[in-house]
Design an enzyme around this catalytic site. Structure first.
Site, PDB file in Angstrom:
ATOM      1  N   PHE A 150     -14.737  14.565  66.150  1.00  0.00           N
ATOM      2  CA  PHE A 150     -15.101  14.659  67.568  1.00  0.00           C
ATOM      3  C   PHE A 150     -15.979  13.505  68.039  1.00  0.00           C
ATOM      4  O   PHE A 150     -16.779  12.974  67.272  1.00  0.00           O
ATOM      5  CB  PHE A 150     -15.825  15.990  67.830  1.00  0.00           C
ATOM      6  N   ASP A 151     -15.803  13.145  69.330  1.00  0.00           N
ATOM      7  CA  ASP A 151     -16.658  12.129  69.959  1.00  0.00           C
ATOM      8  C   ASP A 151     -17.668  12.767  70.899  1.00  0.00           C
ATOM      9  O   ASP A 151     -18.694  12.182  71.210  1.00  0.00           O
ATOM     10  CB  ASP A 151     -15.809  11.170  70.818  1.00  0.00           C
ATOM     11  N   VAL A 152     -17.315  13.955  71.415  1.00  0.00           N
ATOM     12  CA  VAL A 152     -18.145  14.605  72.421  1.00  0.00           C
ATOM     13  C   VAL A 152     -18.474  16.019  71.947  1.00  0.00           C
ATOM     14  O   VAL A 152     -17.581  16.747  71.490  1.00  0.00           O
ATOM     15  CB  VAL A 152     -17.392  14.699  73.784  1.00  0.00           C
TER      16      VAL A 152
END
Ligand code: PLP
Ligand code: CA
Length: 292
Positions: A21-23
């Site tokens: 995940f990035d967020v």
């Protein structure tokens, strides 16, 4: 997946989870703190995620506070944040009204059941409102009120929408006023539908319970703007241009947070076990076991 991956103590799984995940969208109460008690290791865990370049967003259903109120609350607990990183249901409701609902001129006022957090978010969006914290509604209903509501003379003809959030001063006069607007065709919105909210030692009636009498009277369901409403997710997505497949919702309530995160993610194929999280851990700070 219909099964959940347990992260606590499993460094390899934690690394895979963080890389995926990035967020990270964080529910607040129950994940970061409980009442006024900040959970152990939260400041460090958020710093750790940010140091890995992760975007952190705070997403709360608490409708009593504005984003500025939340920023202050986060700061008081030692968590730095930008107002733009905060999505609270009062804000989500205000932007839904201004950007999606777009009430026509002459019908653009909002009757509010709720506290000052809703009022300040409506004001920021330039939405005219009445009700809310107006002291003139915090009293017993009189015969004059009955008459004025019945013949409409006590109503503002420009009200096009009723927004119900958590109102600590809800009473018969406010419910009657809201009902009269709805009966005359006002749109019915709710900041969120949580039946209760938690405090350190018990649960109390939530915003969802404030709108129940209106649901009962009108036989209508409100459009709800907090988690799990996808209207809230859409506005978060629009704001950050995020890739949903690389966005993780971290929450504690299955029928708000986890449903919020799952809906719209066909790849999780979650129909058979709708509100099962993909990952879970005992506490957020368990993520610090990841390799730096
Ligand atoms: N609504 C109210 C009024 C609350 O006080 C809370 C938590 O404090 C909530 C809802 C749930 O908030 P969250 O979505 O952060 O768990
Ligand atoms: Ca929560």
């Amino acid at each position: 997946a219909s099964t959940s991956k347990y992260l606590t103590g499993d460094t390899a799984a934690i690394n895979e989870f963080i890389d995926r995940f990035d967020v990270f969208l964080f529910d607040c109460d129950g994940v970061l703190w409980s009442g006024d008690h900040l959970f152990e290791g939260i400041v460090e865990t958020l710093d750790f995620l940010r140091s890995k370049g992760k975007k952190v967003v705070f997403v709360t259903n608490n409708s009593t506070k504005s984003r500025q109120d939340y920023q202050k609350k986060l700061a008081s607990l030692g968590i730095p944040s930008e107002v733009e990183e905060i999505f609270a249901s009062a804000y989500s409701s205000a932007i839904y009204i201004s950007r999606i609902l777009k009430l026509p001129a002459g019908k653009n006022k909002v009757f509010v059941l709720g506290e000052s957090g809703i009022e300040s978010e409506l004001a920021t969006e330039g939405i005219p409102f009445l009700g809310g914290t107006d002291p003139n509604l915090r009293r017993d209903m009189t015969q004059e009120d009955f008459n004025g509501l019945a013949d409409g003379s006590a109503l503002d003809p420009e009200v096009g929408c009723v927004l119900a959030g958590l109102d600590f001063h809800v009473n018969y006069l406010k419910l009657s006023t809201a009902y009269q607007y709805l009966a005359r065709g006002a749109k019915f919105l709710a900041t969120n539908t949580d039946s209760t909210f938690p405090t350190a030692h018990s649960f109390f009636p939530g915003a969802g319970s404030i709108s129940v009498p209106l649901i009962n009277m009108t036989d209508q369901q409100p459009t709800a703007l907090g988690k799990p409403s996808q209207a809230m997710m859409d506005s978060i997505e629009g704001k950050f241009q995020l890739d949903r497949a690389r966005t993780c919702m971290v929450g504690d309530r299955l029928n708000t947070d986890i449903q919020f995160g799952i809906e719209g993610k066909e790849e999780w194929e979650a129909e058979d076990a709708k509100f099962v999280p993909a990952y879970y851990a005992d506490k957020l700070s368990d993520l610090r076991a990841a390799q730096k």
